[in-house]
Motif scaffolding. Structure first.
Motif, mmCIF file in Angstrom:
data_model
loop_
_atom_site.group_PDB
_atom_site.id
_atom_site.type_symbol
_atom_site.label_atom_id
_atom_site.label_comp_id
_atom_site.label_asym_id
_atom_site.label_seq_id
_atom_site.Cartn_x
_atom_site.Cartn_y
_atom_site.Cartn_z
ATOM 1 N N ASP A 114 0.848 -1.149 0.026
ATOM 2 C CA ASP A 114 -0.029 -0.104 -0.051
ATOM 3 C C ASP A 114 0.987 1.198 -0.052
ATOM 4 O O ASP A 114 1.544 1.623 1.030
ATOM 5 C CB ASP A 114 -0.905 -0.108 1.127
ATOM 6 C CG ASP A 114 -1.951 1.134 1.264
ATOM 7 O OD1 ASP A 114 -1.815 1.983 0.388
ATOM 8 O OD2 ASP A 114 -2.836 1.191 2.181
ATOM 9 N N PRO A 115 0.925 2.189 -0.945
ATOM 10 C CA PRO A 115 1.866 3.257 -1.251
ATOM 11 C C PRO A 115 1.594 4.143 0.072
ATOM 12 O O PRO A 115 2.531 4.837 0.349
ATOM 13 C CB PRO A 115 1.389 3.912 -2.382
ATOM 14 C CG PRO A 115 -0.181 3.317 -3.019
ATOM 15 C CD PRO A 115 0.102 1.991 -2.380
ATOM 16 N N SER A 166 8.096 -8.923 0.468
ATOM 17 C CA SER A 166 6.737 -9.625 0.636
ATOM 18 C C SER A 166 6.230 -10.203 -0.338
ATOM 19 O O SER A 166 5.250 -11.036 -0.221
ATOM 20 C CB SER A 166 6.117 -8.779 1.706
ATOM 21 O OG SER A 166 5.337 -7.732 0.785
ATOM 22 N N ASN A 167 6.523 -10.004 -1.664
ATOM 23 C CA ASN A 167 5.896 -10.365 -2.629
ATOM 24 C C ASN A 167 4.289 -10.071 -2.927
ATOM 25 O O ASN A 167 3.595 -10.745 -3.205
ATOM 26 C CB ASN A 167 6.091 -11.814 -2.989
ATOM 27 C CG ASN A 167 5.887 -12.197 -4.604
ATOM 28 O OD1 ASN A 167 6.197 -11.520 -5.447
ATOM 29 N ND2 ASN A 167 5.257 -13.618 -4.625
ATOM 30 N N GLU A 168 4.198 -8.769 -2.258
ATOM 31 C CA GLU A 168 2.539 -8.294 -2.385
ATOM 32 C C GLU A 168 2.400 -7.073 -3.461
ATOM 33 O O GLU A 168 3.290 -6.420 -3.605
ATOM 34 C CB GLU A 168 2.340 -7.622 -0.924
ATOM 35 C CG GLU A 168 2.092 -9.000 0.144
ATOM 36 C CD GLU A 168 1.908 -8.246 1.492
ATOM 37 O OE1 GLU A 168 1.042 -7.368 1.612
ATOM 38 O OE2 GLU A 168 2.075 -9.121 2.570
ATOM 39 N N VAL A 169 1.231 -7.108 -3.871
ATOM 40 C CA VAL A 169 0.806 -6.275 -4.786
ATOM 41 C C VAL A 169 -0.335 -5.313 -4.284
ATOM 42 O O VAL A 169 -1.296 -5.845 -4.020
ATOM 43 C CB VAL A 169 0.813 -6.853 -6.071
ATOM 44 C CG1 VAL A 169 0.153 -5.896 -7.235
ATOM 45 C CG2 VAL A 169 1.954 -7.608 -6.612
ATOM 46 N N TYR A 170 -0.166 -4.250 -4.558
ATOM 47 C CA TYR A 170 -1.455 -3.272 -4.571
ATOM 48 C C TYR A 170 -1.907 -2.738 -6.023
ATOM 49 O O TYR A 170 -1.112 -2.242 -6.727
ATOM 50 C CB TYR A 170 -1.076 -2.080 -3.686
ATOM 51 C CG TYR A 170 -1.795 -0.907 -3.784
ATOM 52 C CD1 TYR A 170 -3.076 -0.589 -3.007
ATOM 53 C CD2 TYR A 170 -1.539 0.414 -4.668
ATOM 54 C CE1 TYR A 170 -3.855 0.469 -2.961
ATOM 55 C CE2 TYR A 170 -2.475 1.273 -4.723
ATOM 56 C CZ TYR A 170 -3.700 1.402 -3.954
ATOM 57 O OH TYR A 170 -4.482 2.366 -4.158
ATOM 58 N N HIS A 171 -3.115 -2.866 -6.016
ATOM 59 C CA HIS A 171 -3.646 -2.136 -7.388
ATOM 60 C C HIS A 171 -4.831 -1.014 -7.001
ATOM 61 O O HIS A 171 -5.430 -1.314 -6.298
ATOM 62 C CB HIS A 171 -4.157 -3.200 -8.321
ATOM 63 C CG HIS A 171 -4.742 -2.822 -9.700
ATOM 64 N ND1 HIS A 171 -6.154 -2.858 -9.909
ATOM 65 C CD2 HIS A 171 -4.160 -2.048 -10.546
ATOM 66 C CE1 HIS A 171 -6.321 -2.299 -11.195
ATOM 67 N NE2 HIS A 171 -5.239 -1.778 -11.352
ATOM 68 N N GLY A 172 -4.633 0.120 -7.709
ATOM 69 C CA GLY A 172 -5.609 1.046 -7.732
ATOM 70 C C GLY A 172 -5.885 1.600 -9.035
ATOM 71 O O GLY A 172 -5.168 1.602 -10.013
ATOM 72 N N THR A 173 -6.749 2.478 -9.107
ATOM 73 C CA THR A 173 -7.071 3.484 -10.249
ATOM 74 C C THR A 173 -7.008 4.925 -10.079
ATOM 75 O O THR A 173 -7.371 5.063 -8.665
ATOM 76 C CB THR A 173 -8.442 3.098 -11.179
ATOM 77 O OG1 THR A 173 -9.334 3.045 -10.070
ATOM 78 C CG2 THR A 173 -8.154 1.475 -11.619
ATOM 79 N N VAL A 174 -6.772 5.673 -10.651
ATOM 80 C CA VAL A 174 -6.895 7.286 -10.772
ATOM 81 C C VAL A 174 -7.940 7.711 -11.488
ATOM 82 O O VAL A 174 -8.240 7.026 -12.523
ATOM 83 C CB VAL A 174 -5.530 7.688 -10.815
ATOM 84 C CG1 VAL A 174 -4.366 7.246 -10.013
ATOM 85 C CG2 VAL A 174 -5.177 7.455 -12.394
ATOM 86 N N GLU A 291 -6.714 -5.203 -3.919
ATOM 87 C CA GLU A 291 -7.311 -4.172 -4.536
ATOM 88 C C GLU A 291 -7.371 -3.106 -3.634
ATOM 89 O O GLU A 291 -7.906 -3.246 -2.351
ATOM 90 C CB GLU A 291 -8.717 -4.288 -5.360
ATOM 91 C CG GLU A 291 -8.337 -5.551 -6.448
ATOM 92 C CD GLU A 291 -7.801 -4.864 -7.471
ATOM 93 O OE1 GLU A 291 -7.784 -3.688 -7.949
ATOM 94 O OE2 GLU A 291 -7.054 -5.736 -8.435
ATOM 95 N N ASP A 292 -7.368 -1.735 -4.208
ATOM 96 C CA ASP A 292 -7.627 -0.573 -3.063
ATOM 97 C C ASP A 292 -9.264 -0.759 -2.402
ATOM 98 O O ASP A 292 -9.057 -0.422 -1.440
ATOM 99 C CB ASP A 292 -7.658 0.647 -4.166
ATOM 100 C CG ASP A 292 -7.682 1.820 -3.014
ATOM 101 O OD1 ASP A 292 -7.001 2.135 -1.989
ATOM 102 O OD2 ASP A 292 -8.690 2.949 -3.419
ATOM 103 N N GLY A 293 -10.172 -1.062 -3.373
ATOM 104 C CA GLY A 293 -11.386 -1.008 -2.731
ATOM 105 C C GLY A 293 -11.559 -2.226 -1.796
ATOM 106 O O GLY A 293 -12.196 -2.052 -0.546
ATOM 107 N N ARG A 299 -11.491 -1.807 6.185
ATOM 108 C CA ARG A 299 -11.643 -1.014 7.283
ATOM 109 C C ARG A 299 -13.114 -0.861 7.734
ATOM 110 O O ARG A 299 -13.511 -0.652 8.883
ATOM 111 C CB ARG A 299 -10.944 0.344 6.739
ATOM 112 C CG ARG A 299 -9.556 0.237 6.477
ATOM 113 C CD ARG A 299 -9.107 1.416 6.073
ATOM 114 N NE ARG A 299 -7.704 1.420 5.868
ATOM 115 C CZ ARG A 299 -7.473 1.729 4.296
ATOM 116 N NH1 ARG A 299 -8.370 1.910 3.343
ATOM 117 N NH2 ARG A 299 -6.154 1.678 4.048
ATOM 118 N N GLU A 300 -14.070 -0.970 6.736
ATOM 119 C CA GLU A 300 -15.453 -0.507 7.120
ATOM 120 C C GLU A 300 -16.095 -1.991 7.765
ATOM 121 O O GLU A 300 -17.267 -1.828 8.498
ATOM 122 C CB GLU A 300 -16.251 -0.328 5.982
ATOM 123 C CG GLU A 300 -15.812 1.154 5.261
ATOM 124 C CD GLU A 300 -16.472 1.338 4.005
ATOM 125 O OE1 GLU A 300 -17.342 0.581 3.375
ATOM 126 O OE2 GLU A 300 -16.019 2.391 3.365
#
Length: 406
Positions: A114-115, A166-174, A291-293, A299-300
Motif C-alpha cells: 500500500d503506497p 513480501s511479494n505483495e501487490v497493491y492495485h488501484g485506479t486514478v 485491490e484498493d477497494g 476497514r469498514e
C-alpha cells in the motif's frame, strides 16, 4: 543562449494538445503568481559564478523563478537521494509497535504494498529512489532497500505498488481528471520546490547565490529565506538546471543550524524518453494482490474492536474548528473542535502523563497550560483544554501565537 531559454523542444502535436496545456497552466500557476511579488521581495542582483563553479550567464532571482515556471520537462529518468532529519526522539522501536497496534485496533490489516504506508518511510532517514516519467500519465518511483525494492507505477488509469520483500501487490485506479495525481507525495526536488515557492510573499527574501553542478549538470542556486524572526526555517536552497529550468536539488536548513532537515537531489538524471517497458507491470506469479477497494471494505466491515474510520463528513466537521493565526512563515494552525480533550493529567494521566511529558516541554501562558512537542522544523502545542497549535515556528513563537489567539 538567453538566461531562461531552453534547448529542449516540443513537437507541434504535443504543444497543441488541450489536456496537456491545461495541466501545464495549472502547474505553472504557483511560480507565475510568484512573479507578481514586489521587486523589494525578490533580489534583483545577478548571480556571479564563484571560482570553480560553472560559468553561466548572469541571471536575477525574478528571471530564475520565471525559468522554473517555463520549464516543460515531462520526460526524465534518474536516481534521487532523499535525506530527512526532523530530529524526532528515538523511541527504541516503540513507534513501530504503536503504529501496528493502531492498525490492528482500526481493523486495517493493510498491505505492505500500500503506497500510503510505504512512502511514509521517506519521512525519516536516508533513502535512494529511482524515478522515471513519460508525460502526465506514466510515472514510476522505486524505493531501493537492502536486497529488496518497492515500486509505485502509474500507467494510464492504473496504479500498481509492488513490494519485492513480501511479494505483495497493491492495485488501484486514478480519476481521469487527474485530481488523484495531485495528492501523490513529493518525491523529486521539483515537487518540494513548487511547495516552497507557494510561501513566497512580502515576508520572504529570494536571491540567487551563485552556481553549482548537480548530477553532472550546470545549475543556478536559488535561495529562499524568511524575513520574519520566529520561524524554524533557516533557508531553502534550490539548484535549478541551467538548460531546462527544472529543480535538481532542494535543501531546507533549520534556523537552529546543523544538518539539513530535508535534502533531496538527483545523483543521476537524463531527460531522454524512458523505454515504454519501464512502466509496464504484471503481478509476479504467486504474489498476493490487494485491490484498493478491498482495503476500504476491510476497514469498514472488520469485526475487530476499535473505532470505525472517519467518513468525509466527519473529516469536514473536524476542519470546522480550524483557523489560522499570524502570517507568512509565522502562520500557526489552530485546531479546536470545542470539546475538552487535552493530554491526561493528575491521577487520570498516571504513567502516560509522565511518558508524554518526557517527550515535550511544559509551558504556561495567557492561554493556560499545555505541552509543546517539537521537531527541528515543526512544533505543536497541545493545551489542557484540548486546543492544538501547530506551525513551523519556534516554541516561544508558538506560545506567543496561542496567547494572541486566546
Amino acid at each position: 543562449m538567453a538566461p531562461y531559454e531552453s534547448e529542449n523542444t516540443t513537437t507541434a502535436g504535443e504543444a497543441d494538445e488541450p489536456r496537456t496545456r491545461r495541466r501545464r497552466a495549472a502547474r505553472y500557476a504557483v511560480p507565475v503568481t510568484v512573479m507578481g511579488v514586489a521587486a523589494a521581495t525578490i533580489g534583483l542582483v545577478p548571480a556571479l559564478a564563484d571560482s570553480g563553479d560553472p560559468d553561466l550567464p548572469e541571471i536575477t532571482a525574478a528571471q530564475l523563478i520565471e525559468k522554473i515556471a517555463q520549464s516543460d520537462v515531462e520526460r526524465l529518468s534518474g536516481t534521487v537521494r532523499i535525506t530527512t532529519d526532523l530530529g524526532l526522539p528515538d523511541l527504541g522501536g516503540l513507534e513501530s509497535g504503536l503504529m501496528s497496534g493502531a492498525r490492528a485496533q482500526s481493523g486495517d490489516d493493510g498491505s505492505s504494498a500500500d503506497p500510503s504506508a510505504k512512502l511514509a518511510e521517506l519521512a525519516s532517514g536516508t533513502h535512494t529512489l529511482r524515478v522515471a516519467a513519460d508525460g502526465p500519465d506514466r510515472q514510476k518511483v522505486s524505493l531501493l532497500e537492502n536486497a529488496a525494492e518497492y515500486s509505485l507505477i502509474h500507467d494510464g488509469k492504473d496504479v500498481w505498488g509492488y513490494d519485492s520483500a513480501s511479494n505483495e501487490v497493491y492495485h488501484g485506479t486514478v480519476d481521469a481528471s487527474g485530481e488523484d495525481r495531485e495528492q501523490r507525495p513529493p518525491a523529486t526536488p521539483k515537487d518540494f520546490a513548487e511547495e516552497a515557492l507557494k510561501s513566497v510573499d512580502d515576508t520572504t527574501s529570494v536571491t540567487v547565490d551563485g552556481t553549482a553542478q548537480v548530477a553532472g549538470r550546470d545549475a543556478y542556486k536559488l535561495v529562499v529565506k524568511p524575513r520574519q524572526s520566529g520561524s524554524t526555517v533557516g533557508a531553502i536552497s534550490i539548484a535549478v538546471d541551467h538548460e531546462t529550468g527544472m529543480p535538481l536539488k532542494f535543501t531546507l536548513t533549520p534556523s537552529s543550524g546543523g544538518a539539513a532537515v530535508v535534502d533531496v537531489g538527483f545523483t543521476k538524471v537524463s531527460f531522454d524518453r524512458p523505454a515504454a517497458s519501464t512502466f509496464e507491470f504484471t503481478p509476479p506469479k504467486g504474489a498476493e494482490v490487494t485491490e484498493d477497494g478491498d482495503l476500504d471494505k476491510g476497514r469498514e466491515h472488520s469485526g475487530k474492536p476499535g473505532k470505525a474510520p472517519k467518513s468525509e463528513a466527519d473529516l469536514a466537521k473536524g476542519l470546522d474548528g480550524l483557523k489560522m493565526l499570524g502570517e507568512g512563515w509565522n502562520t500557526v494552525a489552530v485546531f479546536d473542535d470545542g470539546e475538552a480533550g487535552g493530554l491526561p493529567t493528575g491521577e487520570a494521566g498516571g504513567d502516560l502523563e509522565g511518558f508524554l511529558g518526557s517527550l515535550g516541554d511544559r509551558v504556561e501562558g495567557e492561554f493556560g497550560t499545555g505541552t509543546v512537542f517539537g521537531t527541528r522544523l515543526v512544533n505543536a502545542l497541545i493545551t489542557e483544554d484540548g486546543k492544538v497549535y501547530v506551525g513551523a515556528v519556534t516554541k516561544d513563537a508558538l506560545v506567543k501565537a496561542a496567547d494572541a489567539g486566546k
